[in-house]
Design an enzyme around this catalytic site. Structure first.
Site, PDB file in Angstrom:
ATOM      1  N   SER C 116       0.820  -1.209   0.000  1.00 26.09           N
ATOM      2  CA  SER C 116       0.000   0.000   0.000  1.00 26.09           C
ATOM      3  C   SER C 116       0.853   1.258   0.000  1.00 26.09           C
ATOM      4  O   SER C 116       1.928   1.292   0.607  1.00 26.09           O
ATOM      5  CB  SER C 116      -0.887  -0.001   1.252  1.00 26.09           C
ATOM      6  OG  SER C 116      -1.529   1.247   1.403  1.00 26.09           O
ATOM      7  N   TYR C 140      -2.032   5.631  -4.486  1.00 26.49           N
ATOM      8  CA  TYR C 140      -2.953   6.758  -4.331  1.00 26.49           C
ATOM      9  C   TYR C 140      -2.287   7.983  -4.939  1.00 26.49           C
ATOM     10  O   TYR C 140      -1.063   8.073  -4.964  1.00 26.49           O
ATOM     11  CB  TYR C 140      -3.201   7.076  -2.843  1.00 26.49           C
ATOM     12  CG  TYR C 140      -4.121   6.141  -2.129  1.00 26.49           C
ATOM     13  CD1 TYR C 140      -5.443   5.992  -2.507  1.00 26.49           C
ATOM     14  CD2 TYR C 140      -3.652   5.432  -1.024  1.00 26.49           C
ATOM     15  CE1 TYR C 140      -6.294   5.144  -1.810  1.00 26.49           C
ATOM     16  CE2 TYR C 140      -4.499   4.591  -0.314  1.00 26.49           C
ATOM     17  CZ  TYR C 140      -5.810   4.448  -0.709  1.00 26.49           C
ATOM     18  OH  TYR C 140      -6.637   3.618  -0.025  1.00 26.49           O
ATOM     19  N   THR C 166      -5.838   2.778  -7.074  1.00 29.71           N
ATOM     20  CA  THR C 166      -7.142   2.815  -6.399  1.00 29.71           C
ATOM     21  C   THR C 166      -7.972   3.950  -6.969  1.00 29.71           C
ATOM     22  O   THR C 166      -7.578   5.110  -6.907  1.00 29.71           O
ATOM     23  CB  THR C 166      -6.929   3.006  -4.887  1.00 29.71           C
ATOM     24  OG1 THR C 166      -6.194   1.892  -4.398  1.00 29.71           O
ATOM     25  CG2 THR C 166      -8.268   3.115  -4.165  1.00 29.71           C
ATOM     26  N   LYS C 232      -8.275  -0.564  -9.346  1.00 32.21           N
ATOM     27  CA  LYS C 232      -8.978  -1.202  -8.222  1.00 32.21           C
ATOM     28  C   LYS C 232     -10.126  -0.326  -7.760  1.00 32.21           C
ATOM     29  O   LYS C 232      -9.942   0.849  -7.440  1.00 32.21           O
ATOM     30  CB  LYS C 232      -8.001  -1.430  -7.060  1.00 32.21           C
ATOM     31  CG  LYS C 232      -8.667  -2.014  -5.807  1.00 32.21           C
ATOM     32  CD  LYS C 232      -7.633  -2.511  -4.814  1.00 32.21           C
ATOM     33  CE  LYS C 232      -8.300  -3.010  -3.534  1.00 32.21           C
ATOM     34  NZ  LYS C 232      -8.837  -1.922  -2.695  1.00 32.21           N
ATOM     35  N   HIS C 256     -13.942  -1.557  -1.785  1.00 30.38           N
ATOM     36  CA  HIS C 256     -12.960  -0.989  -0.858  1.00 30.38           C
ATOM     37  C   HIS C 256     -13.273  -1.418   0.585  1.00 30.38           C
ATOM     38  O   HIS C 256     -13.253  -0.599   1.513  1.00 30.38           O
ATOM     39  CB  HIS C 256     -12.958   0.543  -0.982  1.00 30.38           C
ATOM     40  CG  HIS C 256     -11.649   1.170  -0.558  1.00 30.38           C
ATOM     41  ND1 HIS C 256     -10.840   1.852  -1.419  1.00 30.38           N
ATOM     42  CD2 HIS C 256     -11.011   1.216   0.631  1.00 30.38           C
ATOM     43  CE1 HIS C 256      -9.765   2.305  -0.777  1.00 30.38           C
ATOM     44  NE2 HIS C 256      -9.858   1.929   0.472  1.00 30.38           N
TER      45      HIS C 256
END
Lengths: 357, 357, 357, 357
Positions: C116, C140, C166, C232, C256
């Site tokens: 992440s 992100y 994402t 995603k 999510h």
């Protein structure tokens, strides 16, 4: 056990559902269970109540309906409400006045009373108590056809205006509560002791009243009197048509209070297709699980000519005798008097299928 | 743990559901869980019971049916009821008389008994106990085909009239209860100790009986004897047709008691389409979750030739030995004897799809 | 808070659901709630789990499947299982080894690990810990595109083989638990302190990572490296087609974790139509609510190429560090190894839509 | 009863559902029940809330929406949000500032306020309190048409910009809670004491405001002022068309908070078909059971022009007076501000049917 309710106590009761707990406190447990229970897992008992509640109303506005006429009709003649009292056995279990109290309350409210073969007072005594009121006689085939014929003749003599023949009890349902409590039914006042012999285990109906009639036998039964015949316990369109062909004046769509074949289709779930099948040839009454004026509006919207109400009145009888039953009927009347204008209908006949989603 | 029930105690039991708690009190917890449990989250275990209960009956009236004939038929031959005892392993966990008690109760009730490969007494002993009664042998592929062949030959010699080949156990289901209790299965009396070696963790079946047969291998197995072959564990119309093509005499629609692939389709949900697919070429039996005569009526109405009942009889065995199983079968008989006339049917064959909504 | 589980303790855990309570006992309550919680009324959180369980299996028998090959495939290359570790933020909340432990467990099990952006250790450290294992970088848009570009370049340098972008977090979901606990997120190790400034109320992502990208901007982002891009957070067929048109290598159907728009359609409810829409042009991965091997079989039968598993591994990390995550992955492996033969399938590719009702 | 909440206490409230318990602690039980309750079994009361929650969102991604414009529109003119305050009677039961507090909060938030005929302060006082803010007057037919005409004229003089005529109260619903508590309604400040005589049992509206208007009478009422007329309480497409034909500017799809005909169709279940029926001829507002920004998004996606929010604001008024209502409206604003970008929409008008499954 506690005493019966006063009229003041009864006046604050606002819904039929409140009577059951009041009755439980005032009845013998095995007798309460006999009335309250259903057969097997009691699926139909529960579902008969729930099925009405699944329907949703489509209220219409600004129709000008605020004063309403609640008059109903059974067998072509008017009644104060589209409601009749269902046949219920052994009302002495609820109150010493038994069927006399219930019949007087029905008469006071202007609704027909159905007298059960398995009553706790003789059919003649009820006739004498409400000489001017509408009353019907519910018939089981008891022991043999000869004795059954005598019942029909007595009912006709006593001014009962119709026979409500129960057709869903060829044998007694498989009732777990009564088997566990080893419940014995009380005396049947319409039967001489020689015929109403002490019941065997699980109540005597399974021994005394096995109804092995077929459609052919129904003609015989009808020939014994000039009374119109209503068949109670129809759940299929096929049988509804057979009933119309056999000359029945009306049928009662019913699961026998969930006491016979458990997991049968609920009245609310088959009423519409049965009404459609008979196409107005005979009256179609709805029975089972009706607990409020709203349930009754649903039944009427699905096409029922009128409805029978049973257990809630039994509990009201146990709670307060005749006054209890009168209160219960008054609640139903007020609920209808509120529901109709909210639906946009001024009369019972104005309630139609389009009022339901 | 408490003692077994007397016949008087058993007589007041009125529904099969009552036996489970009685059994729990009389069994070792890990053994109880082994029998009671399913695989993974036990969705199929629960749903197998619920699925029958979703159907609703359409009772017919005035058909004249009050005396009924409950005779069933399996593999073309009559049985006292449309019920057979399902194969169940290790009955010694329930009662020291194990399969002998269950088999004798089945024989007394006139219903076929299915003997498990994983039994606690040898197949020959059960044959000797009920020499004149119908009995079938349930077959797993144990260890290797040679030994499995010897089992088939022993079953044929001992008068078992059919092989019930379990086809839904290529590996053992993922059973959380047994993993947590570290349950070890007891001796399998049909196997010599050299083959029935101490089971490894989670019960030995995962080691001893992996069934890697394919449709092709089934022909080999059938060739070992003249016994008709019944395939147990079919859940799709595709496999039902393959079974008919492979010469099976019958299939058992079953989720193996919810013990194999969890979240499989329930028997009650696929029975009708499977019956339609085979079109009468072979018998279709229903297994799984049948807990009352009403469930059995549903299965028959959906087209099953007959049904297998398992766990409720296991609990009855634990509760009261042979007398317990006899009581359980007597309850089913009485439930059917009441349900049929209420449905308007006089015979098992008269139950049809139109009796269900 | 209690200590981490030993390997012996972990060995008796038999289902992923057991890890959550173990984690709750070992985590700070606000941190636990941050991970466990969803947005608004947490409808999607619950439904993401339930939706998989609504499907029913149609097991096939006698296919000969008992030894199975569980190998999966992601981005066209093999993985030991059809499972990858989902991106999860701030793993230090679960265990001091944080992402290092999870990544090592994934590598040991042969499944890809998704790192992440909001990790507790730098992306380079994870790359060094599992130099030979498959790993992807979840991206992100942090603060601004320039800094985001630097993250992409670092991920490419460190051997991450794909970017998982994402797309369902333009703003942070409305999360009641975090608002009530006034939860503050920990340091994001991939960001220099100047950018990862102390978070404002309700966690910093709402300030630091607002993703205002549009489809047009995606081309820019893709141009910064040669890494394939996985999108995603897709829940509609329309967006799946746009993703394919935009050159994505794969999409992740995901809610999510129920943390963004509550009451969104569940992955299990839209997966099939999305798979049909993309028609094999790109891979479709399923994410959200997968809690057992059976859920994964459902996802594969609905057409997913593979699945991402998140929260259960987070709880396993909290319960037992790297060994905990290894145990969780071993359970999934064993569940698949049992489920496939019970379904009649020998390989992951053999699982098909016809295995579901 | 406890005191009103401070602004600091209010700031930590994160969802409208929290206000109800806070209000219960601060209100007289019978007054609380009067507001909280519905009619009969309160099926519609519960279902009005649940029905919105059955819809599922289809979020779109990478649309670039992160900054959103939440401006709504009522009667063709803008409002800060697509929300107006529903008419609610007797607000003095919640707080001594009554309608003054609610109106000021609405004005502060930029949303229209609907003043009830049955208010606790005179309509002129509310007009003076929010002279520059949008306000509408809800009209019952009180006692007689002459007095009702005076109400209309006063509302027009006081700058109310529209009449919201309640059409679903020809009689008062059958409300069990009020019957049991023998609730008496407080003074209606808009009525002189001679007309607002002490209510009879169950609240006075059943005596004072029976609305026997028909569609024909509506023309008369409209002629008394130049104010646009909004009809509140429409639940069928048939009546929606009649409303458009009668010149209504808008309709409010509403079940009157579940207080009139119980088991009516829920707003969420009929909104779409009503919107389709009117085809844009008039505005369609949604009322009933809206408890979060997500519910409001559902209503807008189904085609509502805007929504009315009632009870949650009543509870907020009881909890914290004007500041409480402001906090409640701020929560709705923030929920919308988060939901829209998550849905991929930048404006209220961009929310469309395709955003729902």
């Amino acid at each position: 056990m506690v005493g019966h309710l006063s009229s003041a106590d009864l006046a604050v009761i606002a819904s039929l559902g409140e009577f059951e707990d009041l009755a439980r406190d005032r009845m013998d447990p095995a007798g309460f269970d006999y009335v309250a229970g259903g057969s097997w897992g009691e699926v139909s008992l529960l579902e008969s109540v729930q099925a009405w509640r699944r329907y949703r109303f489509r209220p219409r506005v600004l129709t000008g309906a605020s004063k309403v006429d609640l008059q109903g009709r059974f067998l072509g003649r008017p009644a104060a409400l589209p409601i009749a009292v269902a046949p219920m056995a052994f009302q002495v279990l609820a109150h010493p006045d038994a069927e006399l109290a219930t019949a007087r309350a029905a008469a006071a409210a202007g609704v027909p009373f159905t007298m059960s073969t398995s009553s706790s007072v003789p059919l003649e005594a009820v006739a004498a108590a409400i000489p001017d009121a509408r009353r019907w006689f519910q018939l089981y085939n008891v022991r043999d056809l000869d004795f059954t014929r005598s019942l029909v003749e007595r009912a006709a003599s006593a001014g009962y205006e119709a026979l409500v023949v129960t057709v869903d009890l060829p044998v007694l349902g498989y009732r777990l509560r009564d088997r566990r409590s080893d419940f014995r039914t009380p005396r049947m006042a319409n039967l001489p002791p020689a015929i109403d012999r002490p019941s065997e285990r699980y109540g005597g109906l399974d021994r005394r009243s096995e109804f092995v009639l077929s459609w052919a036998d129904l003609a015989t039964l009808s020939s014994w009197s000039s009374l119109p015949v209503v068949l109670k316990g129809i759940l299929t369109a096929e049988d509804a048509l057979l009933a119309a062909d056999a000359g029945a004046a009306a049928i009662v769509v019913s699961t026998h209070g969930g006491r016979q074949l458990d997991r049968s289709v609920a009245t609310a779930d088959v009423l519409e297709e049965i009404v459609a099948a008979v196409g107005g040839r005979i009256e179609v009454w709805a029975d089972g699980g009706l607990r409020s004026g709203l349930d009754i509006v649903v039944a009427l919207a699905l096409g029922a000519t009128g409805v029978l109400v049973g257990r809630p009145l039994y509990w009201a009888l146990a709670a307060g005798g005749q006054a209890g039953v009168e209160r219960a009927l008054a609640i139903l009347r007020e609920e209808l008097a509120v529901a109709l204008p909210l639906l946009g209908a001024s009369t019972i006949d104005a309630i139609e299928r389009a009022h339901l989603r």
